[in-house]
Each structure stands twice: as structure tokens, then as C-alpha cells.
Design a protein around this motif. Structure first.
Motif, mmCIF file in Angstrom:
data_model
loop_
_atom_site.group_PDB
_atom_site.id
_atom_site.type_symbol
_atom_site.label_atom_id
_atom_site.label_comp_id
_atom_site.label_asym_id
_atom_site.label_seq_id
_atom_site.Cartn_x
_atom_site.Cartn_y
_atom_site.Cartn_z
ATOM 1 N N GLU A 19 0.829 -1.203 0.000
ATOM 2 C CA GLU A 19 0.000 0.000 0.000
ATOM 3 C C GLU A 19 0.866 1.257 0.000
ATOM 4 O OE1 GLU A 19 -2.759 -0.161 3.244
ATOM 5 O OE2 GLU A 19 -3.801 -1.898 2.421
ATOM 6 N N THR A 22 2.433 1.771 -3.355
ATOM 7 C CA THR A 22 1.405 2.273 -4.261
ATOM 8 C C THR A 22 1.205 3.768 -4.052
ATOM 9 O OG1 THR A 22 0.280 0.142 -4.273
ATOM 10 C CG2 THR A 22 -1.006 2.045 -4.947
ATOM 11 N N ARG A 23 1.199 4.200 -2.810
ATOM 12 C CA ARG A 23 1.003 5.633 -2.526
ATOM 13 C C ARG A 23 2.176 6.475 -3.017
ATOM 14 N NH1 ARG A 23 -1.604 3.524 2.801
ATOM 15 N NH2 ARG A 23 -3.778 3.514 2.135
ATOM 16 N N TYR A 26 1.641 6.965 -6.609
ATOM 17 C CA TYR A 26 0.725 8.049 -6.938
ATOM 18 C C TYR A 26 1.500 9.326 -7.228
ATOM 19 C CZ TYR A 26 -3.084 5.422 -4.571
ATOM 20 O OH TYR A 26 -3.999 4.498 -4.169
ATOM 21 N N ILE A 59 -7.727 6.732 -8.238
ATOM 22 C CA ILE A 59 -7.001 6.789 -6.963
ATOM 23 C C ILE A 59 -7.969 6.625 -5.796
ATOM 24 C CG2 ILE A 59 -5.677 8.316 -5.441
ATOM 25 C CD1 ILE A 59 -4.279 9.377 -7.975
ATOM 26 N N GLU A 63 -7.978 3.554 -2.953
ATOM 27 C CA GLU A 63 -7.959 3.797 -1.503
ATOM 28 C C GLU A 63 -9.183 3.188 -0.815
ATOM 29 O OE1 GLU A 63 -5.533 4.977 0.445
ATOM 30 O OE2 GLU A 63 -4.325 4.948 -1.387
#
Length: 103
Positions: A19, A22-23, A26, A59, A63
Motif C-alpha cells: 500500500e 502504491t502511494r 501516486y 485513486i 484507496e
């Protein structure tokens, strides 16, 4: 990015690591999106606005999927929505870039 999202959603080990990666992804995607926006604004402003909106929805869906997985209430329609929006954002990005990686 897609691989990290799938790993975060479908594995039970190192989920928080996936996670977080992944952030960070972004940030990379937003940065390259800004560079693309600067170049594509004069050519296709409408398509660019659509891509920005679809990317923000993507996005948000990712989330939401991460939160649902933590609550153990992740469902199939949400996973499919994440996959579809991922593909649509990628296709819109390639279209704005003039299909550069493929042409």
C-alpha cells in the motif's frame, strides 16, 4: 503500479508495504501527469480534463479498496471497478501522449 495494487489487494503478507509503495507511485504518476498535461493542453484540453477526472476517481477507488480490505469487506465489483479504471486511465494517458510507447 498495477502490480503493487494487485499485491496489496490479494495477498495477506506485507500488505501495508504494498500500500505504501502504491502511494509513492501516486506521486510519480501525478508528476508525470503534470508533465503530460503541459504538453497536451494545447492539443486535447477536453481529453486531458477527462483523464484527470478519471485518474482521481481511480485513486479514490484504490484507496476505498484498501480500506475495505482492512475491514475484510472487499467485494468483487469494487475490484473490477479498480481494474477497469486502471485500464481506462492508462489508455487515456497513451492517447494523450500520441500513443508514443506503441507507435
Amino acid at each position: 503500479m498495477a502490480i503493487m495494487i494487485l499485491l496489496a489487494l490479494f495477498t495477506n503478507t506485507h500488505t501495508k508495504v504494498y500500500e505504501m509503495i502504491t502511494r509513492v507511485g501516486y506521486l510519480v504518476i501525478i508528476g508525470t501527469g503534470i508533465k503530460l498535461a503541459i504538453r497536451a493542453w494545447s492539443v486535447e484540453p477536453t481529453l486531458l480534463i477527462v483523464k484527470i477526472i478519471v485518474a482521481l476517481i481511480f485513486i479514490a477507488l484504490v484507496e476505498i479498496a484498501f480500506a475495505r480490505k482492512a475491514q475484510k469487506s472487499l467485494n468483487r465489483p469494487l475490484i473490477w471497478a479498480v481494474v477497469v479504471f486502471c485500464v481506462v486511465v492508462a489508455l487515456l494517458g497513451f492517447a494523450l501522449a500520441g500513443w508514443y510507447p506503441f507507435a
